[in-house]
Write a protein that holds these residues in place. Structure first.
Motif, PDB file in Angstrom:
ATOM      1  N   ARG A  14      -3.207  35.413   4.605  1.00 40.87           N
ATOM      2  CA  ARG A  14      -2.746  34.740   3.393  1.00 40.87           C
ATOM      3  C   ARG A  14      -1.733  33.660   3.725  1.00 40.87           C
ATOM      4  N   ILE A  15      -0.868  33.955   4.709  1.00 38.84           N
ATOM      5  CA  ILE A  15       0.121  32.943   5.114  1.00 38.84           C
ATOM      6  C   ILE A  15      -0.592  31.717   5.663  1.00 38.84           C
ATOM      7  N   SER A  16      -1.631  31.938   6.487  1.00 35.88           N
ATOM      8  CA  SER A  16      -2.365  30.796   7.029  1.00 35.88           C
ATOM      9  C   SER A  16      -2.963  29.956   5.915  1.00 35.88           C
ATOM     10  N   GLN A  17      -3.443  30.601   4.862  1.00 32.04           N
ATOM     11  CA  GLN A  17      -3.996  29.851   3.735  1.00 32.04           C
ATOM     12  C   GLN A  17      -2.908  29.052   3.028  1.00 32.04           C
ATOM     13  N   TRP A  18      -1.730  29.661   2.830  1.00 36.84           N
ATOM     14  CA  TRP A  18      -0.642  28.938   2.170  1.00 36.84           C
ATOM     15  C   TRP A  18      -0.246  27.717   2.967  1.00 36.84           C
ATOM     16  N   LEU A  19      -0.181  27.882   4.318  1.00 31.19           N
ATOM     17  CA  LEU A  19       0.239  26.766   5.150  1.00 31.19           C
ATOM     18  C   LEU A  19      -0.769  25.630   5.096  1.00 31.19           C
ATOM     19  N   ARG A  20      -2.017  25.941   4.801  1.00 34.99           N
ATOM     20  CA  ARG A  20      -3.026  24.892   4.655  1.00 34.99           C
ATOM     21  C   ARG A  20      -3.051  24.337   3.238  1.00 34.99           C
ATOM     22  N   PRO A  24      -4.419  31.520  -2.180  1.00 35.18           N
ATOM     23  CA  PRO A  24      -3.809  32.301  -3.245  1.00 35.18           C
ATOM     24  C   PRO A  24      -2.786  31.549  -4.066  1.00 35.18           C
ATOM     25  N   GLN A  25      -2.509  30.289  -3.772  1.00 37.42           N
ATOM     26  CA  GLN A  25      -1.489  29.575  -4.517  1.00 37.42           C
ATOM     27  C   GLN A  25      -1.770  29.597  -6.015  1.00 37.42           C
ATOM     28  N   GLU A  26      -2.990  29.275  -6.398  1.00 40.09           N
ATOM     29  CA  GLU A  26      -3.318  29.237  -7.813  1.00 40.09           C
ATOM     30  C   GLU A  26      -3.270  30.637  -8.423  1.00 40.09           C
ATOM     31  N   GLY A  29       0.226  32.059  -9.327  1.00 41.76           N
ATOM     32  CA  GLY A  29       0.856  31.526 -10.513  1.00 41.76           C
ATOM     33  C   GLY A  29       2.175  30.838 -10.258  1.00 41.76           C
ATOM     34  N   ASP A  30       2.722  30.966  -9.062  1.00 45.21           N
ATOM     35  CA  ASP A  30       3.997  30.326  -8.745  1.00 45.21           C
ATOM     36  C   ASP A  30       3.888  29.508  -7.467  1.00 45.21           C
ATOM     37  N   GLY A  31       2.649  29.095  -7.139  1.00 41.11           N
ATOM     38  CA  GLY A  31       2.445  28.344  -5.911  1.00 41.11           C
ATOM     39  C   GLY A  31       2.584  29.195  -4.660  1.00 41.11           C
ATOM     40  N   GLY A  32       2.528  30.514  -4.802  1.00 41.24           N
ATOM     41  CA  GLY A  32       2.688  31.388  -3.646  1.00 41.24           C
ATOM     42  C   GLY A  32       4.135  31.584  -3.252  1.00 41.24           C
ATOM     43  N   ARG A  33       5.070  31.112  -4.103  1.00 35.66           N
ATOM     44  CA  ARG A  33       6.495  31.129  -3.761  1.00 35.66           C
ATOM     45  C   ARG A  33       7.005  32.531  -3.438  1.00 35.66           C
ATOM     46  N   GLU A  34       6.760  33.478  -4.337  1.00 35.02           N
ATOM     47  CA  GLU A  34       7.312  34.818  -4.138  1.00 35.02           C
ATOM     48  C   GLU A  34       6.781  35.454  -2.864  1.00 35.02           C
ATOM     49  N   GLU A  35       5.489  35.341  -2.625  1.00 34.48           N
ATOM     50  CA  GLU A  35       4.909  35.944  -1.427  1.00 34.48           C
ATOM     51  C   GLU A  35       5.452  35.302  -0.154  1.00 34.48           C
ATOM     52  N   ARG A  94      11.849  36.425  -9.294  1.00 32.32           N
ATOM     53  CA  ARG A  94      11.298  36.506 -10.645  1.00 32.32           C
ATOM     54  C   ARG A  94      12.318  36.102 -11.712  1.00 32.32           C
ATOM     55  N   HIS A  95      13.596  36.417 -11.466  1.00 34.34           N
ATOM     56  CA  HIS A  95      14.615  36.102 -12.470  1.00 34.34           C
ATOM     57  C   HIS A  95      15.124  34.670 -12.346  1.00 34.34           C
ATOM     58  N   GLU A  96      14.916  34.054 -11.186  1.00 38.52           N
ATOM     59  CA  GLU A  96      15.363  32.685 -10.960  1.00 38.52           C
ATOM     60  C   GLU A  96      14.192  31.861 -10.442  1.00 38.52           C
ATOM     61  N   PRO A  97      13.200  31.606 -11.290  1.00 37.32           N
ATOM     62  CA  PRO A  97      11.949  30.990 -10.831  1.00 37.32           C
ATOM     63  C   PRO A  97      12.090  29.570 -10.321  1.00 37.32           C
ATOM     64  N   GLN A  98      13.196  28.890 -10.628  1.00 39.26           N
ATOM     65  CA  GLN A  98      13.389  27.527 -10.141  1.00 39.26           C
ATOM     66  C   GLN A  98      14.194  27.466  -8.846  1.00 39.26           C
TER      67      GLN A  98
END
Length: 243
Positions: A14-20, A24-26, A29-35, A94-98
């Motif tokens: 999954r990390i390799s996919q994010w780096l490309r 799972p970004q879509e 729902g948060d661009g993969g930020r939390e993961e 989750r509490h500070e999404p920005q």
């Protein structure tokens, strides 16, 4: 640490996919930020919330004329607040999404921070030479971060040795070449957003699944590349270290 991290089912892929920039970004729902933040914490990088960009080039903090917009921790207690605890990182995310996030250096890891042109050349040289390179992040404001093991032992001050390359948040402008972030310093950890309207960010070039190397295995290549891009000869490099 790295073996445990790499062994989690499906995480490395999954990390390799994010780096490309796909996968799972879509779905996340948060661009993969939390993961991505949980992956960094799972690799042993202590995290704490940081400011984020506001309208234009402003910072989300209340400081008028903030000198480091979206690049500093939210809390003055960031060193003690920084953690690798999964549940706490989830709550923050989750509490500070920005919020951006920083990783506190000098606890489990240091960061060698170089101009991006020098970093790219050094990275290619190191990989071609078969040197084990750990996680590497790139900031679109022109810096590259090489994550390494920490050179000190914070629990034993006698074994924590100073160095001319030490960089603290308040001395960043004094180190335009190679900056060594160790105890008392921090860097933004991906994924972090930078101020401006052009979508600049801090992102992984090599993800946190890579084991942290000893810093001295990278230092010569990094200082050589920095000297080249600064128009310096080798005699003017900050090496050797001062004890």
């Amino acid at each position: 640490m790295s073996a445990e991290f790499g062994g989690r089912t499906g995480l490395r892929g999954r990390i390799s996919q994010w780096l490309r920039g796909s996968g799972p970004q879509e779905a996340a729902g948060d661009g993969g930020r939390e993961e991505l933040l949980l992956a960094a914490a799972g690799a042993g990088l202590p995290l704490a919330p940081a400011a984020h960009p506001a309208a234009g080039y402003r910072c989300s903090c209340d400081r008028v004329g903030c000198p480091t917009p979206a690049r500093h921790p939210v809390s003055f207690a960031w060193q003690t607040q920084s953690t690798t605890d999964r549940a706490q990182v989830e709550r923050w995310a989750r509490h500070e999404p920005q919020a951006n996030f920083i990783t506190a250096t000098g606890m489990t890891h240091d960061v060698l921070d170089v101009p991006v042109e020098a970093g790219r050349e050094a990275l290619e040289r190191l990989l071609n030479s078969g040197v084990e390179v750990g996680p590497v992040a790139e900031s679109d404001d022109g810096r590259m971060y090489f994550f390494t093991l920490t050179r000190g032992t914070p629990e034993d001050e006698d074994e924590w040795w100073p160095c001319e390359l030490d960089c603290h948040p308040e001395t960043m402008d004094e180190h335009p070449g190679l900056r060594w972030h160790c105890r008392g310093s921090y860097v933004l950890v991906p994924p972090s957003r930078l101020p401006g309207d052009d979508g600049q960010s801090v992102h992984w070039v090599r993800g946190p699944e890579h084991p942290l190397p000893e810093p001295l295995t990278l230092l010569e290549s990094l200082t050589d590349a920095c000297a080249k891009y600064a128009g310096q000869d080798q005699s003017s490099s900050p090496w050797p270290l001062r004890h």
